[in-house]
Design a protein around this motif. Structure first.
Motif, short mmCIF file in Angstrom:
data_model
loop_
_atom_site.label_atom_id
_atom_site.label_comp_id
_atom_site.label_asym_id
_atom_site.label_seq_id
_atom_site.Cartn_x
_atom_site.Cartn_y
_atom_site.Cartn_z
N ALA A 409 0.85 -1.18 0.00
CA ALA A 409 0.00 0.00 0.00
C ALA A 409 0.89 1.24 0.00
CB ALA A 409 -0.90 0.00 1.23
N VAL A 410 0.68 2.17 -0.95
CA VAL A 410 1.53 3.35 -1.08
C VAL A 410 0.72 4.62 -0.90
CG1 VAL A 410 3.16 2.16 -2.60
CG2 VAL A 410 1.28 3.44 -3.59
N THR A 411 1.36 5.61 -0.30
CA THR A 411 0.77 6.92 -0.14
C THR A 411 1.89 7.95 -0.14
OG1 THR A 411 -0.87 8.20 1.13
CG2 THR A 411 0.80 7.00 2.39
N SER A 412 1.53 9.23 -0.13
CA SER A 412 2.53 10.30 -0.18
C SER A 412 2.50 11.10 1.12
CB SER A 412 2.27 11.22 -1.37
OG SER A 412 1.00 11.85 -1.25
N PHE A 413 3.55 11.90 1.33
CA PHE A 413 3.60 12.82 2.46
C PHE A 413 4.32 14.08 2.00
CE2 PHE A 413 7.52 10.35 2.76
CZ PHE A 413 8.48 11.30 3.05
N THR A 414 4.09 15.16 2.75
CA THR A 414 4.65 16.46 2.36
C THR A 414 5.99 16.75 2.99
OG1 THR A 414 3.38 17.52 4.14
CG2 THR A 414 2.37 17.44 1.94
N ASP A 415 6.12 16.51 4.30
CA ASP A 415 7.35 16.87 5.00
C ASP A 415 7.66 15.84 6.08
OD1 ASP A 415 5.52 17.41 7.07
OD2 ASP A 415 5.55 19.57 6.72
N GLU A 416 8.76 16.07 6.77
CA GLU A 416 9.22 15.11 7.78
C GLU A 416 8.19 14.91 8.87
OE1 GLU A 416 12.78 15.20 11.04
OE2 GLU A 416 13.37 15.63 8.96
N GLU A 417 7.58 15.96 9.32
CA GLU A 417 6.60 15.85 10.40
C GLU A 417 5.42 14.95 10.00
OE1 GLU A 417 3.83 18.75 13.25
OE2 GLU A 417 5.03 19.59 11.63
N GLN A 418 4.92 15.16 8.78
CA GLN A 418 3.80 14.33 8.32
C GLN A 418 4.24 12.90 8.10
OE1 GLN A 418 2.08 15.03 4.42
NE2 GLN A 418 0.01 14.66 5.23
N ALA A 419 5.46 12.67 7.62
CA ALA A 419 5.95 11.31 7.43
C ALA A 419 5.95 10.55 8.74
CB ALA A 419 7.36 11.35 6.84
N ILE A 420 6.41 11.18 9.79
CA ILE A 420 6.46 10.54 11.11
C ILE A 420 5.04 10.27 11.60
CG2 ILE A 420 7.09 10.87 13.53
CD1 ILE A 420 9.51 12.52 12.47
N ALA A 421 4.14 11.23 11.40
CA ALA A 421 2.76 11.07 11.85
C ALA A 421 2.09 9.89 11.15
CB ALA A 421 1.97 12.35 11.62
N ILE A 422 2.26 9.78 9.84
CA ILE A 422 1.65 8.67 9.10
C ILE A 422 2.29 7.35 9.50
CG2 ILE A 422 1.29 7.67 6.81
CD1 ILE A 422 1.18 10.50 5.68
N ALA A 423 3.60 7.34 9.62
CA ALA A 423 4.30 6.10 9.99
C ALA A 423 3.81 5.57 11.32
CB ALA A 423 5.80 6.35 10.03
N ASN A 424 3.56 6.48 12.26
CA ASN A 424 3.15 6.06 13.60
C ASN A 424 1.65 5.84 13.73
OD1 ASN A 424 5.77 6.12 14.55
ND2 ASN A 424 5.64 8.20 15.33
N ASP A 425 0.88 6.14 12.67
CA ASP A 425 -0.57 6.00 12.72
C ASP A 425 -0.98 4.58 12.33
OD1 ASP A 425 -3.26 6.52 12.93
OD2 ASP A 425 -3.41 7.45 10.94
N SER A 426 -0.53 3.62 13.12
CA SER A 426 -0.87 2.23 12.90
C SER A 426 -0.57 1.45 14.17
CB SER A 426 -0.05 1.63 11.74
OG SER A 426 -0.23 0.24 11.66
N ARG A 427 -1.43 0.47 14.47
CA ARG A 427 -1.19 -0.38 15.64
C ARG A 427 -0.37 -1.60 15.29
NH1 ARG A 427 -3.81 0.30 20.17
NH2 ARG A 427 -3.74 -1.94 20.64
N ASN A 428 -0.08 -1.78 14.02
CA ASN A 428 0.57 -3.02 13.58
C ASN A 428 1.84 -2.76 12.81
OD1 ASN A 428 -1.51 -4.57 14.68
ND2 ASN A 428 -2.74 -4.44 12.83
N GLY A 429 2.76 -2.00 13.38
CA GLY A 429 4.01 -1.72 12.70
C GLY A 429 5.22 -2.07 13.52
N PRO A 430 5.57 -3.36 13.63
CA PRO A 430 6.71 -3.74 14.48
C PRO A 430 8.06 -3.31 13.94
CG PRO A 430 5.87 -5.64 13.29
CD PRO A 430 4.91 -4.52 13.03
#
Length: 508
Positions: A409-430
């Motif tokens: 599954a692919v998506t885009s992000f604008t900046d570093e802050e948003q990248a971190i927010a999206i990366a951490n927005d999941s309960r299943n990311g070991p």
């Protein structure tokens, strides 16, 4: 190169019609005489049969483990290390046979089984042999005459549940530290991936004392439930799907048996805009990291099955990956040219189709794949699915739920802050990946992403010595590294007075 299927002329794998449970160092037929077919997902044909065990079979395995418990727990660290080393040697000596078994039973491409899974299985036994040999008691002084000794002691008998994906490797990385710490084990493989674990028992059962590890095969809703509910075990260990992990927790809870879980599989892989700044090896490696996520590495719990690409280079970078994904070979898992083998069975295939259909219904765009693949000749009835890429956003279910298949599954992000927010927005990311040419950014983002193991400018480089622990949302416990011994042992403090003189009553 193409390896011959098990049991056929030219194959390194002999096949018996039936395989019994491995209990107390012996092969014991199921007490009720029931067996289940083992189906190769490549051909949908039967390989052999394995025991469909009952509660009586489980009790025999627990009896054998408890008989062996004291002697193994009191075995010297040096002797344990020698035995674990012998197990590693045996795995290496039989690497091709084990890889072919795992590949044919699960659909795992032989290039992965032979190049990664089996060498890592041997490495875990060898590493923990070294760890336990160097493990020492700790002594601290309370005063001149009184010393406190800290000893590591085994828990006793543990239950270890294996997933359907690369079962030989998971068996090794569970068994090696448990046995190194002095425990005995009862192993319950996944019902659809038991045969290759029994073949592992043929290899290492010759060097590990009887009863130290035992294997009982059968249905999860039967013997699996009984094992998780048993009062005769000191700990339950499970790796796999979240739903199964919850059921195991509920079984063990009434007896207050501690449970170690490793569940979930929606790890992020973050690609910043500077990645394609040059046409070099670094860019090539980064593109390959995305391609691997749409291949059979999607079966790995830490697979970066969510790709986050910075907007300025999104179309260019994703386009490069799609070109390579289109070239992935979907075919015979025993062919070293194959990058994507079949799903593990009809249920796994149907579930994968359902997840992709759900993505479509939520508005995800299928950039490539999204359908079954028909492979001719003897593989016509196999359970093959095309490498798939879905474009959408992180709130879609295909970004958040376990898939365990060749779906990215692919998506885009604008900046570093948003990248971190999206990366951490999941309960299943070991796990997680960070790709950038900026060393400072790599450090910042790697620290900020909530994952146990973060690969930076690489992915899926493994070592038994690299620590891996579950995040709060993906379970409890850890795998690999010497720290895992803490999970399989308890520390005993022995406070001893070596003084001869009476020094009066204790203060306070």
């Amino acid at each position: 190169m193409r390896y011959a299927p098990p049991g056929l002329p030219g194959s390194s794998v002999p096949v018996l019609p039936r395989y019994d449970n491995f209990i107390g160092g012996k092969w014991l037929a199921p007490t009720e005489g029931r067996y289940r077919p083992v189906i190769s997902p490549a051909t949908a044909r039967t390989i052999c049969e394995t025991a469909d065990s009952s509660a009586a079979d489980l009790e025999l395995a627990l009896d054998a483990a408890h008989v062996a418990r004291d002697a193994w727990g009191e075995c010297t660290h040096v002797r344990r290390a020698e035995i674990l080393t012998a197990a590693a040697d045996a795995i290496e000596d039989n690497a091709e046979m084990l890889a072919v078994c795992e590949s044919w039973e699960t659909g795992r491409p032989i290039r992965e089984a032979l190049g990664v899974d089996i060498p890592l299985a041997a490495d875990h036994f060898r590493y923990f042999a070294e760890v336990v040999r160097g493990d020492e008691a700790i002594v601290s002084g309370i005063d001149d005459d009184v010393l406190a000794y800290q000893f590591r002691e085994p828990l006793g008998v543990v239950a270890q549940f294996l997933p359907v994906h690369f079962p030989v490797l998971v068996a090794a990385w569970n068994l090696a530290p448990a046995l190194a710490a002095g425990n005995c084990s009862v192993v319950k493989p996944a019902s659809d991936a038991s045969w290759s674990v029994l073949k592992l028992a043929e290899v290492i059962g010759e060097v590990i004392p009887p009863g130290v590890f035992n294997i009982v095969t059968g249905r999860g809703e039967g013997v699996g439930r009984d094992l998780a509910s048993s009062r005769r075990i000191a700990k339950v260990v499970f790796s796999g799907e979240t739903a199964t992990g919850r059921r195991i927790l509920s079984c063990a809870a009434p007896n207050l048996v501690p449970v170690w879980l490793d569940v979930g599989a929606r790890s992020p892989n973050v690609f910043f805009a500077d990645v394609p700044a040059d046409e070099d090896g670094f860019l090539d490696r980064a593109v390959d990291a995305m391609v691997r996520s749409a291949s059979d590495e999607g079966l790995v719990c830490t697979c970066p099955s969510r790709a986050l690409v910075q907007e300025p280079v999104y179309d260019e970078f994703v386009g490069r990956a799609l070109e390579r994904i289109a070239e992935l070979v979907v075919d015979d898992p025993l062919d070293t040219a194959t990058r994507v083998g079949p799903r593990g069975g009809p249920e796994q295939l149907a579930r994968l189709e359902s997840c992709v259909d759900t993505g479509r219904s939520e508005g995800a765009t299928v950039l490539i794949g999204g359908h079954r693949v028909t492979v001719g000749d003897e593989f016509t009835d196999g359970y093959f699915y095309a490498p798939t890429v879905l474009q959408g956003h992180n709130r879609m279910r295909v970004f958040r739920e376990d898939l365990f298949g060749p779906v990215l599954a692919v998506t885009s992000f604008t900046d570093e802050e948003q990248a971190i927010a999206i990366a951490n927005d999941s309960r299943n990311g070991p796990g997680a990946g960070v790709w950038t040419r900026d060393g400072d950014r790599a450090y910042r983002v790697g620290r900020a992403v909530k994952a146990s193991r973060v690969w930076t400018n690489c992915y899926h480089r493994y070592s038994a010595a690299a620590t891996y622990a579950c995040t709060p949302a993906t379970g409890v416990g850890r795998e690999t590294h010497r720290l895992v011994l803490d999970q399989y042992s308890q520390m005993k403090s022995l406070v001893v007075s070596h003084g001869r003189r009476y020094s009066g009553p204790l203060a306070g």
